[in-house]
Design a protein around this motif. Structure first.
Motif, mmCIF file in Angstrom:
data_model
loop_
_atom_site.group_PDB
_atom_site.id
_atom_site.type_symbol
_atom_site.label_atom_id
_atom_site.label_comp_id
_atom_site.label_asym_id
_atom_site.label_seq_id
_atom_site.Cartn_x
_atom_site.Cartn_y
_atom_site.Cartn_z
ATOM 1 N N ILE A 153 0.740 -1.088 0.159
ATOM 2 C CA ILE A 153 0.096 -0.026 -0.076
ATOM 3 C C ILE A 153 0.877 1.270 -0.123
ATOM 4 O O ILE A 153 0.701 2.171 -0.686
ATOM 5 C CB ILE A 153 -1.031 -0.124 1.174
ATOM 6 N N ALA A 154 1.735 1.242 0.703
ATOM 7 C CA ALA A 154 2.817 2.344 0.774
ATOM 8 C C ALA A 154 3.284 2.571 -0.356
ATOM 9 O O ALA A 154 3.596 3.941 -0.849
ATOM 10 C CB ALA A 154 4.092 1.944 1.837
ATOM 11 N N GLN A 155 3.853 1.679 -1.245
ATOM 12 C CA GLN A 155 4.477 1.772 -2.557
ATOM 13 C C GLN A 155 3.626 2.430 -3.409
ATOM 14 O O GLN A 155 3.970 3.219 -4.349
ATOM 15 C CB GLN A 155 5.148 0.558 -3.101
ATOM 16 N N GLY A 156 2.123 2.136 -3.268
ATOM 17 C CA GLY A 156 1.520 2.543 -4.120
ATOM 18 C C GLY A 156 0.986 4.055 -3.979
ATOM 19 O O GLY A 156 0.667 4.737 -4.868
ATOM 20 N N LYS A 157 1.374 4.545 -2.769
ATOM 21 C CA LYS A 157 1.145 5.686 -2.332
ATOM 22 C C LYS A 157 2.645 6.718 -2.481
ATOM 23 O O LYS A 157 2.595 7.727 -2.012
ATOM 24 C CB LYS A 157 0.636 6.047 -0.862
ATOM 25 N N ASN A 158 3.478 5.950 -3.249
ATOM 26 C CA ASN A 158 5.036 6.706 -3.449
ATOM 27 C C ASN A 158 5.540 6.968 -2.109
ATOM 28 O O ASN A 158 6.314 7.889 -2.056
ATOM 29 C CB ASN A 158 4.725 8.008 -4.298
ATOM 30 N N ARG A 159 5.373 5.821 -1.165
ATOM 31 C CA ARG A 159 6.337 6.188 0.151
ATOM 32 C C ARG A 159 7.057 4.827 0.267
ATOM 33 O O ARG A 159 6.966 3.950 -0.712
ATOM 34 C CB ARG A 159 5.208 6.035 1.225
ATOM 35 N N ALA A 182 -0.342 1.350 12.207
ATOM 36 C CA ALA A 182 0.087 1.668 11.009
ATOM 37 C C ALA A 182 -0.527 1.652 10.009
ATOM 38 O O ALA A 182 -0.504 2.576 8.964
ATOM 39 C CB ALA A 182 1.561 0.935 11.038
ATOM 40 N N THR A 183 -1.274 0.456 9.650
ATOM 41 C CA THR A 183 -2.406 0.202 8.558
ATOM 42 C C THR A 183 -3.406 1.355 8.523
ATOM 43 O O THR A 183 -3.689 2.074 7.314
ATOM 44 C CB THR A 183 -3.060 -0.942 8.826
ATOM 45 N N PHE A 184 -3.947 1.941 9.676
ATOM 46 C CA PHE A 184 -4.719 3.143 9.948
ATOM 47 C C PHE A 184 -4.133 4.278 9.173
ATOM 48 O O PHE A 184 -4.675 4.980 8.390
ATOM 49 C CB PHE A 184 -5.396 3.074 11.082
ATOM 50 N N PHE A 185 -2.893 4.674 9.820
ATOM 51 C CA PHE A 185 -2.250 5.856 9.432
ATOM 52 C C PHE A 185 -1.955 5.858 7.743
ATOM 53 O O PHE A 185 -2.159 6.886 7.369
ATOM 54 C CB PHE A 185 -1.440 5.975 10.304
ATOM 55 N N VAL A 210 -3.483 4.276 5.635
ATOM 56 C CA VAL A 210 -4.795 4.274 4.594
ATOM 57 C C VAL A 210 -5.241 5.689 4.579
ATOM 58 O O VAL A 210 -5.973 5.725 3.657
ATOM 59 C CB VAL A 210 -5.782 3.241 5.430
ATOM 60 N N ILE A 211 -5.269 6.302 5.915
ATOM 61 C CA ILE A 211 -5.806 7.913 5.862
ATOM 62 C C ILE A 211 -5.027 8.838 5.424
ATOM 63 O O ILE A 211 -5.425 9.910 5.007
ATOM 64 C CB ILE A 211 -6.317 8.302 7.216
ATOM 65 N N SER A 212 -3.625 8.565 4.786
ATOM 66 C CA SER A 212 -2.696 9.496 4.483
ATOM 67 C C SER A 212 -2.727 9.795 2.947
ATOM 68 O O SER A 212 -3.456 8.774 2.161
ATOM 69 C CB SER A 212 -1.280 8.895 4.434
#
Length: 51
Positions: free
Chosen positions: A19-25, A41-44, A46-48
């Motif tokens: 998920i993080a890589q999909g959001k360019n993190r 961490a999942t919650f944070f 997803v909301i980012s």
């Protein structure tokens, strides 16, 4: 402890890294953070917002 607990926690960390890589993190940073914080961490993540 039950070994399925550790398998689930590791799987969640891998999902968070994706998920993080999909959001360019950084996937590695979020993987390591997820090992420590798990669902929090999942919650944070997803909301980012996407970068």
């Amino acid at each position: 402890m039950d070994s399925s607990y550790f398998v689930g926690w590791g799987t969640l960390s891998l999902i968070n890294a994706g998920i993080a890589q999909g959001k360019n993190r950084s996937g590695l940073n979020w993987f390591l953070l997820s090992l420590l914080l798990g669902p929090v961490a999942t919650f944070f993540l997803v909301i980012s917002e996407k970068r």
